[in-house]
Design a protein around this motif. Structure first.
Motif, PDB file in Angstrom:
ATOM      1  N   PHE A 124       0.817  -1.215   0.000  1.00  0.00           N
ATOM      2  CA  PHE A 124       0.000   0.000   0.000  1.00  0.00           C
ATOM      3  C   PHE A 124       0.851   1.266   0.000  1.00  0.00           C
ATOM      4  CE2 PHE A 124      -3.372  -2.954   0.501  1.00  0.00           C
ATOM      5  CZ  PHE A 124      -4.437  -2.329  -0.112  1.00  0.00           C
ATOM      6  N   MET A 125       2.017   1.202   0.626  1.00  0.00           N
ATOM      7  CA  MET A 125       2.935   2.348   0.567  1.00  0.00           C
ATOM      8  C   MET A 125       3.390   2.570  -0.881  1.00  0.00           C
ATOM      9  SD  MET A 125       6.579   2.887   2.521  1.00  0.00           S
ATOM     10  CE  MET A 125       7.526   1.740   1.518  1.00  0.00           C
ATOM     11  N   ILE A 126       3.785   1.494  -1.554  1.00  0.00           N
ATOM     12  CA  ILE A 126       4.284   1.589  -2.929  1.00  0.00           C
ATOM     13  C   ILE A 126       3.174   2.090  -3.865  1.00  0.00           C
ATOM     14  CG2 ILE A 126       5.092   0.210  -4.900  1.00  0.00           C
ATOM     15  CD1 ILE A 126       6.675  -1.495  -2.784  1.00  0.00           C
ATOM     16  N   LEU A 127       1.961   1.533  -3.717  1.00  0.00           N
ATOM     17  CA  LEU A 127       0.843   1.968  -4.562  1.00  0.00           C
ATOM     18  C   LEU A 127       0.550   3.453  -4.362  1.00  0.00           C
ATOM     19  CD1 LEU A 127      -1.714  -0.991  -4.317  1.00  0.00           C
ATOM     20  CD2 LEU A 127      -0.448  -0.221  -6.342  1.00  0.00           C
ATOM     21  N   THR A 128       0.611   3.889  -3.099  1.00  0.00           N
ATOM     22  CA  THR A 128       0.332   5.294  -2.801  1.00  0.00           C
ATOM     23  C   THR A 128       1.379   6.199  -3.434  1.00  0.00           C
ATOM     24  OG1 THR A 128      -0.619   4.595  -0.706  1.00  0.00           O
ATOM     25  CG2 THR A 128      -0.104   6.925  -0.932  1.00  0.00           C
ATOM     26  N   VAL A 129       2.645   5.802  -3.347  1.00  0.00           N
ATOM     27  CA  VAL A 129       3.708   6.610  -3.954  1.00  0.00           C
ATOM     28  C   VAL A 129       3.523   6.653  -5.473  1.00  0.00           C
ATOM     29  CG1 VAL A 129       6.201   6.832  -4.328  1.00  0.00           C
ATOM     30  CG2 VAL A 129       5.336   6.188  -2.076  1.00  0.00           C
ATOM     31  N   LEU A 130       3.115   5.511  -6.049  1.00  0.00           N
ATOM     32  CA  LEU A 130       2.868   5.453  -7.489  1.00  0.00           C
ATOM     33  C   LEU A 130       1.789   6.465  -7.891  1.00  0.00           C
ATOM     34  CD1 LEU A 130       3.811   3.670  -9.906  1.00  0.00           C
ATOM     35  CD2 LEU A 130       1.803   2.260  -9.501  1.00  0.00           C
ATOM     36  N   ILE A 131       0.702   6.499  -7.129  1.00  0.00           N
ATOM     37  CA  ILE A 131      -0.388   7.436  -7.411  1.00  0.00           C
ATOM     38  C   ILE A 131       0.097   8.880  -7.218  1.00  0.00           C
ATOM     39  CG2 ILE A 131      -2.670   8.236  -6.628  1.00  0.00           C
ATOM     40  CD1 ILE A 131      -3.192   5.235  -5.852  1.00  0.00           C
ATOM     41  N   PHE A 132       0.861   9.098  -6.153  1.00  0.00           N
ATOM     42  CA  PHE A 132       1.402  10.440  -5.886  1.00  0.00           C
ATOM     43  C   PHE A 132       2.235  10.935  -7.071  1.00  0.00           C
ATOM     44  CE2 PHE A 132       4.532  13.458  -4.438  1.00  0.00           C
ATOM     45  CZ  PHE A 132       3.843  14.268  -3.544  1.00  0.00           C
ATOM     46  N   GLU A 133       3.099  10.063  -7.587  1.00  0.00           N
ATOM     47  CA  GLU A 133       3.980  10.460  -8.698  1.00  0.00           C
ATOM     48  C   GLU A 133       3.175  10.737  -9.971  1.00  0.00           C
ATOM     49  OE1 GLU A 133       7.181  11.073  -8.130  1.00  0.00           O
ATOM     50  OE2 GLU A 133       6.947  10.344  -6.080  1.00  0.00           O
ATOM     51  N   ARG A 134       2.122   9.945 -10.203  1.00  0.00           N
ATOM     52  CA  ARG A 134       1.255  10.164 -11.371  1.00  0.00           C
ATOM     53  C   ARG A 134       0.634  11.555 -11.307  1.00  0.00           C
ATOM     54  NH1 ARG A 134      -0.812   4.930 -13.824  1.00  0.00           N
ATOM     55  NH2 ARG A 134       1.242   4.191 -14.425  1.00  0.00           N
TER      56      ARG A 134
END
Lengths: 143, 143
Positions: A124-134
């Motif tokens: 969930f941390m990785i997914l959140t960072v992915l969304i943040f970067e998008r």
């Protein structure tokens, strides 16, 4: 180029071993350290003491060099601007850290255990960072 | 008392290793060793060409494997957290560290050592919110 990658690998290896030796990869120790109003375990304070000692002494000395060994220049943040983003971000991070006892480094190193807690937290941390970067990239394209 | 001293010693030794790995990152690549920043770089389509970040994480995972064989209790996790709270914590840590441009490594070790005002403030903020979160959840018996 290859030296840059190999050296990053060595740094990652050493860093993860440091985390493991220090106790930062044991969430109950982190919560014990953050439990300052209860049965406080101050030991993890010494992680910062050790880290800051080496880096604080070494930093000015390394920066005297004209450039790093395997890169064209030093890329160190220079902003001194305090804004809401910084404070809100740090606050949210602190809350998450206090709930699970994981910060990003230990969470990622703990993935190798395939334990349930680091896997759920880490994914969930990785997914959140992915969304943040998008979102970040979209904003940059607009402006 | 003995375990108390040894946990202080391990924390300090681990801290020295963490500081050393961060310093080597500066010597070799001229970069700050900040896990959340490196993770953001890996997950951002604009900076994927920089391979050193992948190698850093590969090194961390390798370090995790080394720890599993040499320090079996490095990944001990006796905290009982629901899957839901781990999800929330992962999201908060992911979003918070990217919004606040750093975590325990980039702000807490590198930034504090450099006396960066942004990092000093971020570190105080995430520590205070970590303390408050643990206090709050213990008071209400939620974790």
């Amino acid at each position: 180029m290859r030296q840059q990658q190999l050296s990053a690998l060595v740094c990652g290896l050493l860093f993860a071993i440091g985390l493991g030796v220090s106790g930062m990869t044991q969430p109950q120790k982190v919560i014990g350290f953050l439990n300052i109003f209860g049965a406080w375990d101050p030991s993890l304070l010494f992680v910062m003491v050790g880290g800051v000692l080496v880096y604080g002494l070494g930093y000015p000395w390394v920066k005297k060099a004209p450039k790093p060994l395997f890169a064209p220049q030093f890329l160190v943040p220079t902003s001194r601007h305090i804004d809401k983003r910084l404070l809100v971000g740090a606050a949210l991070f602190g809350i998450g850290w206090g709930i699970a006892g994981f910060c990003p480094g230990p969470a990622l190193a703990s993935l190798v255990t395939l334990g349930r807690a680091p896997l759920i937290f880490g994914i969930f941390m990785i997914l959140t960072v992915l969304i943040f970067e998008r979102i970040q990239n979209k904003k940059e394209r607009v402006s | 008392m003995e375990t108390f001293i040894s946990s202080f010693g391990k924390a300090f030794l681990g801290g020295l290793l963490i500081g050393l790995s961060a310093l080597l990152m500066l010597v070799f690549n001229g970069r700050i060793l900040g896990v959340s920043g490196i993770l953001g770089g890996v997950l951002n389509s604009n900076s994927r060409s920089e391979l050193w970040r992948y190698f850093f994480f590969a090194g961390m995972l390798l370090g995790g494997v080394v720890l599993r064989f040499t320090l079996p209790n490095a990944f001990e996790n006796t905290l009982e957290r629901s899957d839901f709270s781990l999800v929330i914590a992962g999201v908060l840590v992911g979003w918070g560290t990217r919004l606040g441009s750093g975590c325990t490594s980039g702000h807490g070790i590198c930034g504090v050592s450099r006396l960066s005002p942004r990092s000093l403030l971020a570190t105080v903020t995430f520590m205070l919110f970590g303390f408050a979160t643990v206090w709050f959840f213990r008071k209400w018996g939620l974790i």
